[in-house]
Scaffold this motif. Structure first.
Motif, PDB file in Angstrom:
ATOM      1  N   ALA A  23     -12.548  68.870  55.662  1.00 27.44           N
ATOM      2  CA  ALA A  23     -11.915  70.146  55.346  1.00 27.44           C
ATOM      3  C   ALA A  23     -12.108  71.116  56.496  1.00 27.44           C
ATOM      4  O   ALA A  23     -13.113  71.068  57.207  1.00 27.44           O
ATOM      5  CB  ALA A  23     -12.506  70.731  54.064  1.00 27.44           C
ATOM      6  N   ALA A  24     -11.132  72.011  56.669  1.00 26.07           N
ATOM      7  CA  ALA A  24     -11.206  72.968  57.774  1.00 26.07           C
ATOM      8  C   ALA A  24     -10.358  74.190  57.447  1.00 26.07           C
ATOM      9  O   ALA A  24      -9.511  74.166  56.552  1.00 26.07           O
ATOM     10  CB  ALA A  24     -10.729  72.323  59.079  1.00 26.07           C
ATOM     11  N   GLY A  25     -10.590  75.258  58.200  1.00 27.78           N
ATOM     12  CA  GLY A  25      -9.762  76.440  58.148  1.00 27.78           C
ATOM     13  C   GLY A  25      -9.183  76.689  59.532  1.00 27.78           C
ATOM     14  O   GLY A  25      -9.755  76.260  60.541  1.00 27.78           O
ATOM     15  N   LEU A  26      -8.050  77.377  59.595  1.00 25.17           N
ATOM     16  CA  LEU A  26      -7.400  77.598  60.879  1.00 25.17           C
ATOM     17  C   LEU A  26      -6.568  78.867  60.856  1.00 25.17           C
ATOM     18  O   LEU A  26      -6.134  79.335  59.794  1.00 25.17           O
ATOM     19  CB  LEU A  26      -6.530  76.409  61.271  1.00 25.17           C
ATOM     20  N   THR A  27      -6.346  79.441  62.049  1.00 24.37           N
ATOM     21  CA  THR A  27      -5.504  80.610  62.233  1.00 24.37           C
ATOM     22  C   THR A  27      -4.665  80.396  63.489  1.00 24.37           C
ATOM     23  O   THR A  27      -5.162  79.872  64.493  1.00 24.37           O
ATOM     24  CB  THR A  27      -6.364  81.886  62.388  1.00 24.37           C
ATOM     25  N   GLY A  60      -0.578  89.527  60.029  1.00 27.85           N
ATOM     26  CA  GLY A  60       0.346  89.157  61.079  1.00 27.85           C
ATOM     27  C   GLY A  60       0.126  87.781  61.684  1.00 27.85           C
ATOM     28  O   GLY A  60       0.858  87.377  62.601  1.00 27.85           O
ATOM     29  N   LYS A  61      -0.856  87.037  61.178  1.00 28.88           N
ATOM     30  CA  LYS A  61      -1.138  85.689  61.673  1.00 28.88           C
ATOM     31  C   LYS A  61      -0.933  84.674  60.534  1.00 28.88           C
ATOM     32  O   LYS A  61      -1.023  85.010  59.345  1.00 28.88           O
ATOM     33  CB  LYS A  61      -2.593  85.587  62.161  1.00 28.88           C
ATOM     34  N   ALA A  62      -0.659  83.440  60.928  1.00 33.38           N
ATOM     35  CA  ALA A  62      -0.642  82.350  59.950  1.00 33.38           C
ATOM     36  C   ALA A  62      -2.064  81.842  59.805  1.00 33.38           C
ATOM     37  O   ALA A  62      -2.745  81.555  60.798  1.00 33.38           O
ATOM     38  CB  ALA A  62       0.272  81.227  60.420  1.00 33.38           C
ATOM     39  N   THR A  63      -2.539  81.768  58.586  1.00 34.68           N
ATOM     40  CA  THR A  63      -3.909  81.317  58.341  1.00 34.68           C
ATOM     41  C   THR A  63      -3.906  80.375  57.144  1.00 34.68           C
ATOM     42  O   THR A  63      -3.047  80.482  56.266  1.00 34.68           O
ATOM     43  CB  THR A  63      -4.844  82.514  58.088  1.00 34.68           C
ATOM     44  N   GLY A  64      -4.834  79.442  57.118  1.00 38.89           N
ATOM     45  CA  GLY A  64      -4.809  78.507  56.004  1.00 38.89           C
ATOM     46  C   GLY A  64      -5.959  77.536  55.968  1.00 38.89           C
ATOM     47  O   GLY A  64      -6.963  77.698  56.668  1.00 38.89           O
ATOM     48  N   SER A  65      -5.778  76.536  55.130  1.00 41.06           N
ATOM     49  CA  SER A  65      -6.812  75.526  54.862  1.00 41.06           C
ATOM     50  C   SER A  65      -6.247  74.136  55.065  1.00 41.06           C
ATOM     51  O   SER A  65      -5.073  73.875  54.776  1.00 41.06           O
ATOM     52  CB  SER A  65      -7.327  75.662  53.421  1.00 41.06           C
ATOM     53  N   ALA A  66      -7.112  73.240  55.530  1.00 38.69           N
ATOM     54  CA  ALA A  66      -6.744  71.842  55.751  1.00 38.69           C
ATOM     55  C   ALA A  66      -7.673  70.949  54.942  1.00 38.69           C
ATOM     56  O   ALA A  66      -8.869  71.216  54.825  1.00 38.69           O
ATOM     57  CB  ALA A  66      -6.852  71.497  57.241  1.00 38.69           C
ATOM     58  N   ARG A  67      -7.117  69.876  54.390  1.00 34.61           N
ATOM     59  CA  ARG A  67      -7.891  68.883  53.654  1.00 34.61           C
ATOM     60  C   ARG A  67      -7.478  67.491  54.122  1.00 34.61           C
ATOM     61  O   ARG A  67      -6.320  67.263  54.468  1.00 34.61           O
ATOM     62  CB  ARG A  67      -7.661  69.012  52.138  1.00 34.61           C
TER      63      ARG A  67
END
Length: 579
Positions: free
Chosen positions: A430-434, A396-403
């Motif tokens: 690089a990072a991850g986020l929700t 139910g959340k948007a989650t992903g990766s950043a470069r």
């Protein structure tokens, strides 16, 4: 569609003449290699001698690491008292190799009944130490958990474990927070109060130091420890830690397992090597990054990471081959998923003038597979060289990766967007986020504003650091052999990049091979000198201009191409430019 082939050529400063003189007087090497060493901070004869002769006997004493004495005492107590130990690691390559390495060392001491590996599920438990893992340990009478490649910020989890009668030894290499978990021992060379002299170990490297200290306490032969270096080297390669200092020594000896001592390579890695169908010749760090790491990683991305642990612990060739084929199949599934998702992402950009002209890429699609988002972000970065965030829906959340691109701190950019995020973490590159799904449009707008306001024009062009400008006549097999002495190459000790000016393609030699690669033979523009083979991956767009016959400059690395037993020096072109 724009292709990020152009590079910004950065010429590294010349070395100090006095330091060059001292190296050339003390040790046999060419002036070019001496210059490369000084550029890398290897600027004294003693440092150069140590650089060229890595020695396991010179590894720092593991007891210099803060809490190491406490960790070894607790492990020895568990061994003496018949306690059960749970070996827990992250689901990436560093964590998986860490668990396999510690299991390999401890199983002959504890026995299989008192030792078990545990890798958290990427999707149901998330990164690091989960409460589920602690409950598993307590419910199954494990008195001690050794956590590898995670745990330095797990304050609540370690406190919960104590309430359930489970002790922790933490082996981590990430930056600690302001407070450390109340574990029996927290091994992390990045602790401010840790005086261990080398700070850049992988998570597996920290676990290796614990096994080294335990072996010293128990009087075990060093050969048992050094047999683990194949795993440590895979972790060093996959986790992109600097190939300097202690890491360089560990990697140099670990690579011997893959090359000179291939018959002693653990069955799981030997089976994986066969399935990876790597090119002829000795394996280096890049071979491990591209041939081994994606397959080991795929187990955690596409299914159960413990399958990769089982492969690395397989006792014989038959079992190793079976588990390696399972892991390789997972990698094929991962590759199909990331190729499909990458194409969808690139199509979204190509179809939107707004996205094509944006300062950043932020894409969201609810059905993308979470396990491939980091790979897809990197692929989009290769195509459109700008900060990139790829998101999907999970629980139910948007989650992903950043470069990010070189020189742009994407973690700081995400901090600016923090009010729109549920959580985020990572580092400059690089990072991850929700975040909440309904916040995705606002985040896209805010992140674009932040990047547009802070990203410089220079950062939009991929940099390449050029060590030396050389005439083609310097590029010989003897020169390659000298460069080869500087291996293993990797972060902190990169494969040196050279430039040569005013060269031409041998008429009729330039052609496109594969999908978009440039193959040619080059000669000096005055046509006096050697003819050298060259290949430029992704550089086929330069073919028409090269065939116009005007002299051009090239920057490249030097490699040895080996085909059917025939070895030839070849240039790996990184960029081409005209005056």
């Amino acid at each position: 569609m724009p292709l990020s082939t152009a590079k910004r050529w950065n010429y590294l400063p010349s070395a100090n003449p006095a330091q060059l003189h001292d190296l050339l007087e003390a040790l046999p090497m060419s002036p070019e290699v001496a210059e490369l060493l000084v550029q890398r901070g290897v600027d004294t004869p003693a440092a150069a001698a140590e650089f060229f002769q890595p020695d396991l006997q010179r590894l720092p004493d593991p007891l210099l690491m803060r809490d190491m004495d406490r960790a070894v005492t607790r492990l020895a107590q568990a061994l003496a008292d018949g306690e059960k130990v749970l070996v827990l690691g992250d689901y990436d390559v560093d964590g998986i190799t860490s668990v396999a390495m510690v299991m390999s060392y401890l199983t002959p001491l504890f026995g299989v009944e008192r030792l078990r590996d545990y890798i958290p599920d990427r999707y149901t438990e998330g990164y690091g130490i989960s409460l589920k893992a602690i409950d598993f340990a307590a419910d199954n009478s494990f008195a001690l958990i050794v956590a590898l490649d995670c745990g330095v910020k797990a304050l609540e989890q370690v406190a919960y474990a104590a309430s359930r009668g489970v002790d922790f030894i933490i082996c981590d290499h990430h930056l600690p927070g302001d407070e450390l978990p109340a574990a029996v021992a927290v091994l992390d060379p990045k602790r401010q109060d840790c005086e261990y002299p080398y700070k850049e170990l992988s998570g597996c490297g920290v676990g290796f130091k614990l096994m080294q200290a335990l072996g010293q306490r128990l009087g075990l032969p060093a050969a048992r420890l050094y047999a683990l270096l194949d795993l440590v080297t895979v972790s060093i390669a996959a986790d992109i830690v600097p190939i300097t200092g202690e890491n360089r020594v560990l990697a140099a000896y670990g690579l011997r397992r893959f090359n000179e001592e291939a018959d002693q390579l653990r069955p799981g890695l030997a089976a994986l090597r066969e399935l990876a169908t790597l090119r002829e010749g000795p394996l280096g760090i890049s071979s491990l990054i591209f041939g081994f790491a994606p397959r080991i990683n795929a187990a955690g991305r596409m299914g159960d990471a413990r399958r990769a642990v089982a492969m690395l612990l397989a006792p014989d060739q038959q079992e190793a081959r079976y588990t390696a084929e399972v892991v390789d199949q997972m990698n094929r599934e991962r590759r199909g998923s990331d190729q499909h998702t990458t194409q969808e992402a690139l199509d979204l950009i190509a179809a939107s003038p707004t996205l094509r002209d944006a300062a950043a890429t932020v894409l969201y699609k609810a059905d993308w597979h979470q396990g491939v988002l980091g790979i897809v972000a990197s692929r989009c970065l290769d195509q459109y060289y700008r900060p990139t965030v790829i998101l999907t829906m999970r629980d139910g959340k948007a989650t992903g990766s950043a470069r990010s691109v070189a020189g742009f701190d994407i973690h700081t950019a995400l901090e600016t967007c923090a009010p729109l995020l549920e959580q985020f973490g990572g580092h400059r590159a690089a990072a991850g986020l929700t975040l909440k799904v309904e916040n995705v449009p606002a985040f896209q707008q805010r992140f674009e504003e932040v990047v547009a306001a802070t990203l410089t024009t220079e950062q939009l062009v991929r940099p390449v650091d050029i060590a030396l400008t050389l005439p083609l006549s310097h590029i010989t097999e003897q020169f390659y052999t000298e460069l080869h002495r500087m291996e293993p190459f990797g972060p902190g000790n990169p494969n040196p990049v050279f430039a040569s000016q005013r060269v031409l393609a041998v008429p009729g030699s330039a052609r496109v091979v594969g999908q978009n690669h440039l193959k040619l033979r080059i000669i000096p523009a005055d046509e006096t000198g050697p003819v050298l083979d060259a290949i430029g991956f992704g550089l086929a767009d330069y073919l028409p201009q090269i065939n116009e016959g005007q002299p051009f400059d090239v920057c490249y690395t030097v490699e040895m191409n080996e085909y059917r037993g025939i070895r030839t020096v070849q240039l790996r072109l990184l960029d081409v430019k005209w005056e």
